[in-house]
Scaffold this motif. Structure first.
Motif, PDB file in Angstrom:
ATOM      1  N   ILE A 729      24.318  -9.243 -16.613  1.00  0.00           N
ATOM      2  CA  ILE A 729      25.019  -8.545 -17.701  1.00  0.00           C
ATOM      3  C   ILE A 729      24.250  -8.705 -19.005  1.00  0.00           C
ATOM      4  O   ILE A 729      24.137  -7.762 -19.800  1.00  0.00           O
ATOM      5  N   ALA A 730      23.690  -9.891 -19.232  1.00  0.00           N
ATOM      6  CA  ALA A 730      22.914 -10.112 -20.453  1.00  0.00           C
ATOM      7  C   ALA A 730      21.679  -9.223 -20.489  1.00  0.00           C
ATOM      8  O   ALA A 730      21.299  -8.694 -21.541  1.00  0.00           O
ATOM      9  N   LEU A 731      21.032  -9.024 -19.330  1.00  0.00           N
ATOM     10  CA  LEU A 731      19.848  -8.164 -19.269  1.00  0.00           C
ATOM     11  C   LEU A 731      20.211  -6.723 -19.629  1.00  0.00           C
ATOM     12  O   LEU A 731      19.499  -6.059 -20.397  1.00  0.00           O
ATOM     13  N   ARG A 732      21.302  -6.232 -19.074  1.00  0.00           N
ATOM     14  CA  ARG A 732      21.731  -4.874 -19.415  1.00  0.00           C
ATOM     15  C   ARG A 732      22.052  -4.760 -20.908  1.00  0.00           C
ATOM     16  O   ARG A 732      21.769  -3.745 -21.536  1.00  0.00           O
ATOM     17  N   PHE A 733      22.639  -5.804 -21.457  1.00  0.00           N
ATOM     18  CA  PHE A 733      22.985  -5.767 -22.873  1.00  0.00           C
ATOM     19  C   PHE A 733      21.732  -5.784 -23.750  1.00  0.00           C
ATOM     20  O   PHE A 733      21.692  -5.146 -24.807  1.00  0.00           O
ATOM     21  N   VAL A 734      20.706  -6.535 -23.343  1.00  0.00           N
ATOM     22  CA  VAL A 734      19.442  -6.536 -24.085  1.00  0.00           C
ATOM     23  C   VAL A 734      18.840  -5.137 -24.117  1.00  0.00           C
ATOM     24  O   VAL A 734      18.350  -4.668 -25.152  1.00  0.00           O
ATOM     25  N   LEU A 735      18.877  -4.455 -22.976  1.00  0.00           N
ATOM     26  CA  LEU A 735      18.360  -3.087 -22.936  1.00  0.00           C
ATOM     27  C   LEU A 735      19.204  -2.152 -23.800  1.00  0.00           C
ATOM     28  O   LEU A 735      18.685  -1.192 -24.368  1.00  0.00           O
ATOM     29  N   ARG A 736      20.494  -2.452 -23.893  1.00  0.00           N
ATOM     30  CA  ARG A 736      21.351  -1.662 -24.792  1.00  0.00           C
ATOM     31  C   ARG A 736      20.934  -1.877 -26.241  1.00  0.00           C
ATOM     32  O   ARG A 736      20.875  -0.923 -27.038  1.00  0.00           O
ATOM     33  N   LEU A 737      20.629  -3.090 -26.610  1.00  0.00           N
ATOM     34  CA  LEU A 737      20.172  -3.381 -27.974  1.00  0.00           C
ATOM     35  C   LEU A 737      18.812  -2.755 -28.240  1.00  0.00           C
ATOM     36  O   LEU A 737      18.520  -2.328 -29.364  1.00  0.00           O
ATOM     37  N   ALA A 738      17.986  -2.708 -27.210  1.00  0.00           N
ATOM     38  CA  ALA A 738      16.617  -2.192 -27.379  1.00  0.00           C
ATOM     39  C   ALA A 738      16.579  -0.694 -27.629  1.00  0.00           C
ATOM     40  O   ALA A 738      15.518  -0.157 -27.975  1.00  0.00           O
ATOM     41  N   ARG A 739      17.698   0.001 -27.455  1.00  0.00           N
ATOM     42  CA  ARG A 739      17.710   1.419 -27.797  1.00  0.00           C
ATOM     43  C   ARG A 739      17.503   1.643 -29.286  1.00  0.00           C
ATOM     44  O   ARG A 739      17.074   2.711 -29.699  1.00  0.00           O
ATOM     45  N   ASN A 740      17.832   0.638 -30.071  1.00  0.00           N
ATOM     46  CA  ASN A 740      17.609   0.745 -31.504  1.00  0.00           C
ATOM     47  C   ASN A 740      16.106   0.735 -31.775  1.00  0.00           C
ATOM     48  O   ASN A 740      15.387  -0.161 -31.317  1.00  0.00           O
ATOM     49  N   PRO A 741      15.589   1.709 -32.514  1.00  0.00           N
ATOM     50  CA  PRO A 741      14.125   1.784 -32.724  1.00  0.00           C
ATOM     51  C   PRO A 741      13.560   0.613 -33.506  1.00  0.00           C
ATOM     52  O   PRO A 741      12.339   0.425 -33.510  1.00  0.00           O
ATOM     53  N   GLU A 742      14.409  -0.194 -34.159  1.00  0.00           N
ATOM     54  CA  GLU A 742      13.918  -1.347 -34.915  1.00  0.00           C
ATOM     55  C   GLU A 742      13.831  -2.605 -34.062  1.00  0.00           C
ATOM     56  O   GLU A 742      13.505  -3.675 -34.567  1.00  0.00           O
ATOM     57  N   VAL A 743      14.142  -2.499 -32.772  1.00  0.00           N
ATOM     58  CA  VAL A 743      14.222  -3.672 -31.900  1.00  0.00           C
ATOM     59  C   VAL A 743      13.095  -3.655 -30.884  1.00  0.00           C
ATOM     60  O   VAL A 743      12.824  -2.620 -30.253  1.00  0.00           O
TER      61      VAL A 743
END
Length: 901
Positions: A729-743
């Motif tokens: 679940i944490a991995l999926r959430f990291v990828l969700r955060l990575a959608r932000n172009p500043e990340v």
């Protein structure tokens, strides 16, 4: 003339007074000169008064502690404390009453107690919100009327027996039976509105239909009861019937004068001073208290009790802008802690259980208790049932309306002072008030337990039938339900619940902004309406936003205390939530970041924070709950700490870590704990190499210096994947955060050499389940390492082209996972001091075989770290988070726990 001269000459002068003769000055040395401090001196009564007040307050507080454990209101402890200090118990000790409560000292004690009583009735008037009664006037009228008429009638019936059985008791005025009957009827019909509010809030019923009905009916019951009591006192004090009529008419005229003359002028003064918008100023507090005492003075001199005047002024005070609540906060502590215990001690001194010394007396005790309860219970239940409430709800309404409490004691004391009641009948009614108030909470829990409230709520929403079976829904309704649809997408977060804390708002806003919705690629250029083209459209239009924005619900929890103002906030929760600055700031933040935000405020005891948050997440259909770690280490938002000790205190054991543990154990969805370490949208200040001394000039020169906006808004995320459900679940959430172009993100698969790591495991007993965190060896059997690798590779291969340039997947073969993770963190996070802050994401539990606790000790030895976080950090966040915090890695932490199946 000669004789006069001779007499003058022959007068012998008196000798000069000796130092030991004549009247001496009063002793000034006190106990140093042998004075007895417990001896009452009418010229200096303060010493004995302090002794009396100290004993009363300490006694009541000691009794309150055990009674609070069985959820009894404070008034129970005060009533019992007064009875124990009176002639019923301690007064039987020879010399006790003469030494502690001498007869000549009671007027001073009575003066202080009645002064506090006027202020308390003023607070009761402040608590009564007539708007609530007007909004629900139908059910308020029906339940309130039935809850007064039936017990009033039964009270009038038993008054006949009481009047003829005990009218021979000494100390009674020769009053008519009609006046006596009116008083007993009022005593039976009254409901203790302040205690009722406290019980409803303690049992979390204020927001339910039961709480709304009882509160609305209680307001009307309270007002009518005090009017009838004023009429009764006027009849007793008046010399004739025509005088009583004059008193009543004068009282009515005075009420109209307060409502139509004093209140508008008072409101105008409050608005001009800004007291409604910004809280009462000291001058307005003084004006309000003067109005209270002036009103008490007037109602006292016209033959009505002074407390009625204080109650009327409380009624006319506005509730707009939280004025009534803030005014209550400035007065309530002194009244509740100091004055009210004195009043109940006086009641106890007038209560003598020893007078209940015959069978007929105890028969009347039982009869009065039964009639007082049955009259209220039956009247309230029937009225609630006629208002289409179910039977259990109706029974609960009846039980709550039977609560007497301190208002009953006030009524009885007025009857005793007016010599309507003898000491014997006064004691009978005190026992009745004690029993009915004590029984209210357990009976309410028996008729309306939490499990039944949940069932009834689901039944009224049509989710289940009356037997508890889920009602079938067609496929179309299921597919159209947004909550059900979002639940099918485990890889995405659509609904987020955030625990809002004032101290954590800057870091929370920065973190949540990374999850913000899709924003336009270019800003829209606006055109003045007068210069727009014929179709009225601007030259450039913004590209439509196709993705649904993230829905974020913010919940702010405030502690419910025993203070009256806290209960008032709960009863006016809608106004409190509307005006709450934290919730309003959260709404503004959401609008600026394309987030669909909603906010709410809950006022609950600290012990119920975790349950309240879990219920809110369930009601909102949340996919994840975000909880900030307290930067002060406390649940209270008023706890302050210095900059030097802030990080040290936030990582120690405390109430906040206990709250997090409790919530994580009952979380209804995914949960994430955010530990802030300089993640912010503000530019960081470079630390100085020395600690300068602050002078007045330096403080003035640095005050109000603006912070420059960040030039680099980038964030880097480091995520070590050890395996297990939490890490997935944490991995999926990291990828969700990575959608932000500043990340940007680095995702590491920690391939631990199990044969080497197994040597560090000392015994199987180390694989225990402690604090809700599963130890590494205990969960390793759930899935093999190969399965975890397959999942990791699948996630890497499915990476979109948009994220390929910002996200890196890497394999790390290691025998010392914590040491290698620390080295990797040292090289990856905290390398750009001018960015918006970096983040390390962790799963709360892990499935490798490494003994992280042993390796943590080795790692701390290598970095020479001596100040360790408290053990609760390990229990709440896990071993890996504990190690990273202890080594002071320069990044914030996000610890993710998956939903428990």
């Amino acid at each position: 003339m000669a004789s006069i001269v001779t007499s003058l000459v022959t007068v012998t002068p008196s000798p000069s007074p000796s130092p030991t003769s004549g009247v001496r000055a009063a002793q000034q040395g006190g106990i140093l000169e042998g004075a007895d401090p417990s001896h009452y001196d009418s010229k200096n009564p303060i010493i004995v008064f302090i002794i009396q007040a100290g004993i009363i307050i300490v006694f009541c507080r000691l009794l309150q502690y055990p009674l609070s454990k069985i959820r009894q209101p404070t008034v129970i402890a005060e009533i019992i404390g007064g009875i124990l200090l009176g002639p019923s118990v301690l007064g039987r000790i020879p010399g006790f009453s003469d030494a502690i409560f001498p007869e000549e000292s009671l007027p001073t004690l009575s003066l202080a107690a009645n002064l506090g009583l006027v202020l308390f009735l003023f607070l009761v008037g402040l608590e009564v919100d007539l708007r609530l009664m007007l909004k629900n006037w139908k059910i308020s009228l029906s339940v309130g009327a039935a809850g007064m008429v039936l017990p009033f009638g039964l009270g009038c019936a038993i008054a006949y027996g009481l009047y003829h059985e005990f009218r021979g008791d000494e100390g009674l005025l020769p009053i008519s039976f009609g006046t006596y009957m009116l008083f007993v009827g009022v005593a039976m019909a009254i409901t203790a509105f302040p205690v009722l509010c406290r019980i409803l809030t303690e049992l979390k019923l204020l927001g339910t239909e039961v709480g709304l009905v009882v509160l609305s009916a209680g307001v009307g019951n309270d007002v009518v009861g005090w009017i009838l009591l004023a009429l009764c006192v006027a009849l007793v004090n008046a010399g004739s019937g025509i005088v009583a009529l004059y008193v009543l008419l004068t009282c009515v005229a005075y009420i109209l004068f307060l409502v139509y003359a004093v209140r508008p002028l008072f409101l105008r003064i409050l608005r001009r001073s800004g007291s409604i918008q910004n809280g009462p100023t000291q001058s307005m507090v003084a004006l309000t208290v003067l109005l209270c005492f002036a009103s008490a003075f007037f109602t006292g001199i016209i033959g009505v009790h002074p407390i009625f005047g204080g109650f009327l002024v409380g009624l006319i005070c506005p509730h707009d802008g939280g004025f009534a609540i803030q005014l209550t906060e400035k007065i309530e502590d002194l009244v509740a802690v100091f004055f009210l215990p004195l009043y109940f001690a006086l009641s106890g001194l007038s209560t003598n259980i020893g007078l209940l010394d015959s069978g007929i007396t105890w028969a009347y005790v039982v009869a009065v208790i039964v009639i007082a309860f049955v009259g209220k219970f039956v009247g309230g239940t029937i009225a609630a049932r006629l208002c289409k409430m179910v039977w259990r709800e109706s029974f609960t309404v009846g039980v709550l309306m039977s609560c007497k409490g301190l208002v009953e004691l006030i009524v009885l004391n007025i009857g005793l002072q007016a010599r309507i009641l003898s000491t014997r009948t006064f004691t009978i009614f005190v026992v009745m008030a004690l029993v009915t108030t004590f029984a209210t909470t357990p009976l309410t829990l028996a008729f309306y337990p939490p499990w039944y409230q949940k069932k009834l709520h689901a039944w009224k929403r049509g989710e289940i039938d009356w037997d508890g079976n889920l009602l079938g829904q067609d496929t179309q309704s299921i597919d159209s339900d947004p909550i059900t649809t979002d639940k099918q997408h485990a890889s995405d977060i659509r609904r987020l619940v955030v625990y809002l804390r004032l101290e954590s708002l800057p870091s929370l806003f920065t973190f949540i902004s990374l999850l913000g919705g899709e924003k336009p690629a270019r800003p829209t250029r606006r055109v003045h309406p007068s210069k727009a083209s014929g179709d009225g459209q601007p030259d450039e239009t913004m590209a439509p936003i196709t993705k649904r924005p993230l829905q974020v619900h913010g919940l702010r929890m405030l502690e419910l205390t025993e203070r009256l103002s806290s209960v008032m906030k709960e009863s006016e929760i809608e106004d409190v939530a509307t005006n709450d600055p934290v919730v309003n700031s959260f709404h503004s933040f959401g609008q600026l970041n394309n987030l669909a935000t909603s906010g709410d405020v809950e006022i609950v005891p600290e012990g119920s924070y975790a349950t309240t948050l879990a219920h809110s997440a369930s009601d909102q259909g949340a996919d994840m709950v975000l909880l900030p770690w307290s930067e002060s280490g406390m649940l209270s938002e008023t706890a302050m700490t210095t900059v030097e000790h802030s990080r040290e205190r936030m990582l120690q054991n405390g109430p906040h870590s206990n709250f997090l543990t409790s919530f994580l154990n009952q979380a209804p969805c995914h949960a994430a704990v955010f530990v802030n370490n300089n993640i912010s949208s503000l530019a960081k200040k470079e630390p100085l190499p020395f600690s300068p001394m602050k002078s007045r000039q330096s403080l003035r020169s640095t005050h109000g210096v603006s912070s420059a906006p960040l030039a680099d808004r980038a964030h880097h995320i480091l995520f070590p994947f050890f395996g297990g459900l939490d890490d997935r679940i944490a991995l999926r959430f990291v990828l969700r955060l990575a959608r932000n172009p500043e990340v940007t993100a680095t995702i590491l698969f920690m391939d631990v050499d199990q044969s080497a790591a197994r040597e560090d495991v000392s015994s199987p007993t180390e694989t225990s389940h402690k604090g809700g965190v599963v130890n590494v060896a205990a969960s390793s059997s759930q899935e093999s390492v190969e399965q975890e690798k397959s999942f990791f590779v699948a996630m890497s291969d499915s990476l979109s082209s948009e994220l390929e340039s910002r996200v890196v997947f890497d394999m790390v073969n290691t025998t010392q996972p914590l040491h290698d993770l620390f080295q990797r963190a040292q090289s990856e996070v905290g390398q750009s001091p001018r960015n918006s802050g970096d983040l390390i994401v962790l799963g709360r539990s892990h499935e490798s075989r490494s003994n992280f606790r042993t390796e943590t000790q080795r790692l701390l030895g290598t970095v020479n770290q001596t100040r360790l976080p408290g053990s609760d950090v390990n229990h709440v966040l896990g071993d890996i988070a504990y190690a990273l915090i202890a080594t002071e890695v320069k990044a914030s932490l996000l610890v993710v726990q998956a939903k428990k199946e």
